[in-house]
Design a protein around this motif. Structure first.
Motif, short mmCIF file in Angstrom:
data_model
loop_
_atom_site.label_atom_id
_atom_site.label_comp_id
_atom_site.label_asym_id
_atom_site.label_seq_id
_atom_site.Cartn_x
_atom_site.Cartn_y
_atom_site.Cartn_z
N GLY A 63 6.54 4.99 8.39
CA GLY A 63 5.31 5.25 7.64
C GLY A 63 4.23 4.20 7.84
N CYS A 64 3.43 4.02 6.81
CA CYS A 64 2.28 3.12 6.91
C CYS A 64 2.70 1.65 6.92
CB CYS A 64 1.32 3.40 5.76
SG CYS A 64 0.48 4.99 5.99
N GLY A 122 6.70 2.96 3.27
CA GLY A 122 5.67 3.28 2.29
C GLY A 122 4.25 2.98 2.75
N CYS A 124 -2.10 7.46 9.58
CA CYS A 124 -0.96 7.81 8.71
C CYS A 124 0.20 8.38 9.52
CB CYS A 124 -1.39 8.78 7.60
SG CYS A 124 -2.11 7.95 6.17
N CYS A 125 0.87 9.41 8.98
CA CYS A 125 2.14 9.82 9.61
C CYS A 125 1.99 10.85 10.72
CB CYS A 125 3.12 10.28 8.55
SG CYS A 125 3.92 8.85 7.79
N MET A 157 1.86 4.22 -2.93
CA MET A 157 0.88 4.89 -3.79
C MET A 157 1.23 6.36 -4.02
SD MET A 157 -1.27 7.17 -2.04
CE MET A 157 -0.89 7.78 -0.42
N HIS A 158 2.13 6.96 -3.26
CA HIS A 158 2.32 8.41 -3.32
C HIS A 158 3.61 8.79 -4.05
CE1 HIS A 158 2.11 12.57 -1.94
NE2 HIS A 158 0.94 12.31 -1.41
N PHE A 188 -2.87 4.23 5.99
CA PHE A 188 -3.56 5.01 4.97
C PHE A 188 -4.98 4.53 4.67
CE2 PHE A 188 -4.26 5.57 0.29
CZ PHE A 188 -4.47 6.94 0.30
N CYS A 231 -1.89 12.76 1.96
CA CYS A 231 -2.49 11.43 2.16
C CYS A 231 -3.89 11.49 2.75
CB CYS A 231 -1.59 10.53 3.00
SG CYS A 231 0.06 10.36 2.28
N HIS A 281 0.33 14.64 8.17
CA HIS A 281 1.78 14.48 8.34
C HIS A 281 2.47 15.39 9.34
CE1 HIS A 281 1.49 11.70 5.08
NE2 HIS A 281 2.73 11.33 5.35
N LYS A 321 5.58 10.90 -3.00
CA LYS A 321 6.62 11.02 -1.96
C LYS A 321 7.40 9.72 -1.83
CE LYS A 321 3.48 12.03 0.99
NZ LYS A 321 2.89 12.02 2.32
#
Ligand code: MSK
Length: 667
Positions: free
Chosen positions: A472-473, A442, A294-295, A550-551, A312, A333, A259, A553
């Motif tokens: 994000g994803c 997300g 990812c991020c 899934m997170h 992800f 992640c 991230h 966050k």
């Protein structure tokens, strides 16, 4: 589970087949073996003390109590609040590290870093009431960094950025006692409240979750976004490519994952260094190919146009290609399984954060004071590994994307430097060209078919003139399927298509990484301030969707959007399915007091229908004309001469876009 049920992404499927043939386990396999605990899954397992764990099971589970007497609703509410605290901590700790990097940069102690966007620094300084006249950039930056840092330890008062929300929203937060004080204070208090024997009222516990989530959205995440822009540049549209096919057969492939942008930005620099490039050639490589997952990927994608190898669930699959020399990870992640995955190949897994170690990985710790030297050391290590590459398969799937729609660019594209505003967007919603706006954000989750729910929903939204903003994803999923290109405007409804054509933008705007959800908050605030729609974020014809999350966050993000006045829908099973009381509080009671809510719906149709209902109801409350596809006021939106010239030259329509320095835009 059939391959088709695992992912809709052909690149992922190809790598899953390779993994199967080579006997390599992935999260797609492990999810089948790991049945979720049905009690914990619906929020009814309490592990907060050691008399239990207490599990509410059976027909009367909602009437059951734990050993201390905690009700099912209290247990479910405590679970939500703790997840939100953890999610807020993750984003906020990321923001804190950036604030300290800015401080070190301002003091000249961070070798390799510089203030890249002085305008953004001045904008942030103004918001923070920091004097700028007659002062150096470094002096202003030092004050900005220190003001930001003080938000973590603030014991009383309110977070600095609360003032960026519409006045009406700020009043509402005050009325309900939801205004956050310091970031750390709210997170600690939620952890305390949710311990055994403290707060035992589900509504009060969930208020604490709301207040804590705002330390993320209006605190750590928003500061992370702003400071990243100051240090690395505010994104503006840039073209790149997305998916596993961005790996190259004849270059050293380096993937950054996680991230934080601090080290990855330096890796970008190191990989372009002529000396390092020459070194790569001595090892037989034609060059260095940097991409992300990812991020961390999103951070360098939206700023530098560095390609993304995927979202992800692509992290293990990228390594399974056999073509990756090094995967450099920081925080969040990152699957622990990567250490096992790399053991089948020559790939080096390099951990870099003091907070995130993985047994089996090589640890090279990041230190902002000597970041560029560390970056060069890591890139050289990847180059040295290139001759060790053996058989590999790079899936031949990659898509073009146009990304980098920051708040600043969205404002600019609606009128240029001198006339930038949110009026055209508001007008397009008012006259029914655009039905509403949906934020799709997300993760991926191997319990759901990778990318499927996001892609099916986005297709339906844009067909129905709903503008989609994304981070994000989820944004990477859209990139993999071509939704981040202006050409995709052809798939949009007539009103949205007209708006996209006028500016040359995709119908889905990639706004950045997970912390950049804060950009959506500031855009919504600007739309409220512009007038003509709601004078608050609450009441806007907009919905937040987190379909494949899934997170923790993601949950924190969902809750801060709800607190800010946005109805939010999460996909998949409900994590509070065991308590009808908690479901009611989060969906109905929150909506009554905040015009924001959070609910869980498990099918694409249910999410789509509910979204349209929420947007239609908001339009009705605002007394806007009922949305009817293709029926809007037909007068053409005026473009200025610069914009017209761009369009005539074929640069402003499909495939083209304007930059802030290229003249005025217009809807
Ligand atoms: S990376 S939090 S899987 S969006 Fe931000 Fe993706 Fe979710 Fe991590």
């Amino acid at each position: 589970m059939e391959l088709a049920d695992k992912s809709i992404d052909p690149a992922s499927r190809q790598m899953l087949e390779k993994a199967k043939a080579e006997g390599i386990s992935t999260s797609f396999d492990r999810v089948e073996a790991m049945k979720p605990c049905p009690i914990g899954r619906e929020g009814l397992c309490c592990k907060h003390c050691f008399m239990g764990p207490c599990r509410m099971v059976g027909k009367n589970k909602e009437e059951m109590v734990g050993i201390c007497g905690a009700t099912a609703a209290t247990i479910a509410a405590r679970g939500v609040a703790r997840w939100v605290a953890a999610g807020s901590a993750a984003h906020s700790d990321h923001g804190r590290d950036l604030a300290f990097t800015l401080l070190a940069t301002a003091k000249g102690e961070a070798h390799g870093f510089k203030i890249k966007d002085v305008n953004k620094l001045l904008k942030v300084a103004k918001i923070m009431d920091i004097a700028v006249d007659g002062r150096t950039t470094e002096q202003v930056a030092e004050d900005v960094a220190n003001t930001a840092i003080s938000d973590w330890g603030r014991q009383n008062g309110e977070l600095t950025y609360i003032r960026r929300a519409p006045k009406k929203r700020q009043e509402l937060w005050k009325k309900y006692g939801l205004t956050p004080r310091g970031i750390d204070r709210e997170i600690v208090e939620t952890m305390h409240r949710t311990g055994m024997g403290v707060d035992q009222d589900p509504e009060s516990i969930l208020n604490s979750a709301l207040r804590t989530s705002m330390t993320d959205g209006w605190g750590g995440a928003m500061l992370a976004t702003d400071i990243s822009d100051i240090l690395f540049g505010t994104p503006e549209p840039v073209k790149a490519k997305v998916n596993l096919g961005v790996l190259k057969s004849d270059e050293v492939n380096i993937l950054v994952h996680g991230h934080e942008p601090t080290l990855s930005m330096m890796i970008v620099e190191a990989s372009e260094d002529p000396e390092i490039l020459a070194y790569a050639k001595t090892k037989g490589a034609k060059g260095i190919n940097l991409a992300g997952i990812c991020c961390t990927a999103n951070e360098i994608l939206v700023r530098q146009g560095i390609s993304s190898a995927g979202n992800f669930l692509n992290q293990e699959l990228a390594i399974i290609s056999g073509a990756v020399e090094a995967m450099i990870v920081d925080v969040q992640c990152v699957m622990e399984a990567l250490a096992q995955t790399v053991s089948h190949f020559h790939t080096k897994l390099i951990t870099t954060s003091i907070k995130a170690h993985i047994p089996g990985a090589t640890h090279i710790e990041f230190d902002e004071h000597r970041a560029i030297d560390i970056a060069k050391e890591i890139v050289k290590m990847a180059i040295d590994n290139y001759p060790n590459r053996k058989a590999y398969t790079i899936p031949d799937y990659r898509n073009d994307v146009m990304v980098g729609f920051s708040h600043e660019y969205i404002e600019y594209m609606q009128g240029g430097h001198y006339r930038g505003s949110f009026r055209p967007l508001n007008d397009a919603i008012i006259d029914g060209r655009i039905m509403g706006v949906v934020g799709m954000v997300g993760c991926n989750n191997p319990r759901l078919t990778q990318d499927q729910m996001n892609i099916n929903l986005v297709k339906r939204f844009i067909e129905n003139d709903i503008l989609v903003v994304s981070t994000g994803c989820a944004a990477v999923a859209f990139g993999k399927r071509g939704y981040l290109t202006p050409e995709m405007m052809a798939a949009a409804g007539p009103g949205l298509r007209e708006v996209c054509e006028a500016i040359g933008i995709p119908p889905v705007l990639h706004m950045g990484s997970c912390v950049d959800n804060s950009r959506i908050l500031t855009v919504l605030s600007a739309m409220a301030e512009e007038g003509g729609l709601s004078d608050d974020i609450g009441g806007m014809p907009g919905v937040g969707i987190c379909a494949e999350w899934m997170h923790e966050k993601a949950l924190a993000i969902g809750v801060y959007f709800a607190a800010s006045g946005v109805p939010v829908i999460f996909g998949g099973d409900s994590i509070i399915g065991g308590s009808s009381k908690v479901q009611k509080i989060m969906r109905d009671d929150w909506f009554d007091k905040l015009q924001g809510s959070l609910e869980f719906l498990d099918t694409e149709d249910a999410i789509f229908d509910r979204t349209v209902d929420l947007i239609s109801a908001a339009r009705e409350r605002l007394k806007l004309k009922k949305y009817e596809k293709g029926k809007f006021a037909v007068e053409k939106v005026l473009l200025d001469m610069a914009a017209r010239r761009k369009l005539e030259a074929g640069q402003g329509g499909a495939g083209g876009f304007m930059k802030p320095h290229e003249g005025a835009g217009g809807l």
